[in-house]
Design an enzyme around this catalytic site. Structure first.
Site, PDB file in Angstrom:
ATOM      1  N   LYS A  51      49.707  48.541  45.468  1.00  0.00           N
ATOM      2  CA  LYS A  51      48.458  49.305  45.622  1.00  0.00           C
ATOM      3  C   LYS A  51      48.496  50.091  46.927  1.00  0.00           C
ATOM      4  CE  LYS A  51      46.059  46.137  42.627  1.00  0.00           C
ATOM      5  NZ  LYS A  51      45.249  44.934  42.432  1.00  0.00           N
ATOM      6  N   GLN A  95      41.556  40.852  45.527  1.00  0.00           N
ATOM      7  CA  GLN A  95      42.666  40.546  44.623  1.00  0.00           C
ATOM      8  C   GLN A  95      42.428  39.194  43.941  1.00  0.00           C
ATOM      9  OE1 GLN A  95      45.297  42.665  43.984  1.00  0.00           O
ATOM     10  NE2 GLN A  95      45.873  41.196  42.402  1.00  0.00           N
ATOM     11  N   ASP A 118      37.578  48.381  41.046  1.00  0.00           N
ATOM     12  CA  ASP A 118      38.168  47.660  39.908  1.00  0.00           C
ATOM     13  C   ASP A 118      37.309  47.843  38.654  1.00  0.00           C
ATOM     14  OD1 ASP A 118      40.621  46.451  40.218  1.00  0.00           O
ATOM     15  OD2 ASP A 118      39.829  44.625  41.149  1.00  0.00           O
TER      16      ASP A 118
END
Ligand code: NAP
Length: 284
Positions: A51, A95, A118
């Site tokens: 990422k 995460q 997300d």
């Protein structure tokens, strides 16, 4: 049969994104992704590094906040709250999975929809359900929609069959396809006679996690197949679809690897850009 090349589409989107970000930067607008990782899960560390690399490639600033395995819920929530209140941060991502002693739902609730890159928050799922334009979508299904758009695959009036109803892939994908005027059928582990449904699919989306669940006898000629499945067997990666057989009948099909997979991080970068320009303070 046309192979849907996720690496190519991902590269194309990243190049376009880089140009848009450069333009925004020249007008004084910057974009920053904060990734919070707790503990030392090796797979999570690889994802987080990828990422950060993706951000660097397109010109998004990024920071990774690494917290020890012993982090308490209060410590995690305090870091999230700091980032929520930091105007330089456009997107926040925690995460997953978090260590077992932490409550991910309660932590994720602190991220407001406009910074939830997300797309997992109740707010963004609600906006998706209501077909609101400013929703940030879950990255893997969003990537699949971008693949369909890139290849100009008609969706209006088509029968889409989505196998899998998870909150991060199957369910949002079914809503996005409904939003695109497909007639949508959602199948899951309790669906009897799966082939009765898959045989009627114009568009078949697989998000299950079972190697070669879908075989050639289960699809009709001309079907468009998107396979999100990632199944590691003896060091090799397989999809949910038996590519060799099904590709003989499909009009378009994603390979595994190289189809849906490369799109996920790219759509996270895209969401971070959208989060920045959706923000009134940053609008260009
Ligand atoms: P998940 O949360 O485990 O959900 C799997 C879904 O498949 C569930 O809805 C389950 O039904 C359904 N299912 C299980 N067995 C089935 C069967 N025999 N027939 C029909 N449906 C069945 O998985 P996920 O997170 O959605 O991920 C799905 C796959 O996509 C996995 O292989 C994952 O690794 C992959 N994935 C890829 C990416 C990417 O970047 N490419 C991102 C995320 C996930 P129930 O709801 O009834 O249990």
């Amino acid at each position: 049969m046309q192979i849907i090349d996720g690496k190519l589409v991902s590269k194309t989107i990243r190049e376009e994104l880089k140009r848009k970000i450069e333009l925004a930067n020249s007008q004084g607008v910057s974009f920053k992704l904060t990734v919070i990782i707790v503990g030392n899960d090796p797979a999570s560390e690889i994802y987080v590094n990828n990422k950060a690399k993706g951000c660097a490639e397109v010109g998004i600033l990024s920071e990774t906040v690494k917290m020890p395995e012993s982090t308490t819920q209060a410590e995690l929530e305090s870091v999230i709250s700091d980032k929520v209140n930091d105007d330089s941060v456009t997107g926040i991502l925690v995460q997953l999975p978090l260590p077992k002693h932490l409550d991910s739902q309660s932590a994720l609730k602190l991220i407001p929809p406009e910074k939830d890159v997300d797309g997992f928050s109740d707010g963004n799922v609600g906006k998706l359900t209501l077909f609101k334009q400013d929703a940030l979508f879950s990255c893997t299904p969003f990537g699949m929609i971008k693949l369909l758009e890139y290849y100009n695959i008609p969706l209006c009036g088509k029968h889409a069959v989505v196998i899998g109803r998870s909150n991060i892939v199957g369910k949002p994908m079914s809503l996005m396809l409904l939003n695109k005027d497909c007639t949508v059928t959602v199948c899951h582990s309790r669906t009897p006679n799966l082939a009765d449904f898959t045989k009627n699919a114009d568009i078949l989306v697989c998000a299950v996690g079972k190697k070669h669940l879908i075989t050639a006898d289960m699809v009709k000629d001309g079907v468009v197949v998107l396979d999100a499945g990632i199944n590691r067997v003896d060091g090799k990666i397989y999809g949910d679809v038996d590519f060799d057989g099904v590709s003989q009948k499909a009009s378009y099909i994603t390979p595994v690897p190289g189809g849906v997979g490369p799109m996920t991080i790219t759509m996270l970068l895209y969401n971070t850009y959208l989060a920045g320009i959706n923000d009134e303070k940053r609008r260009v």
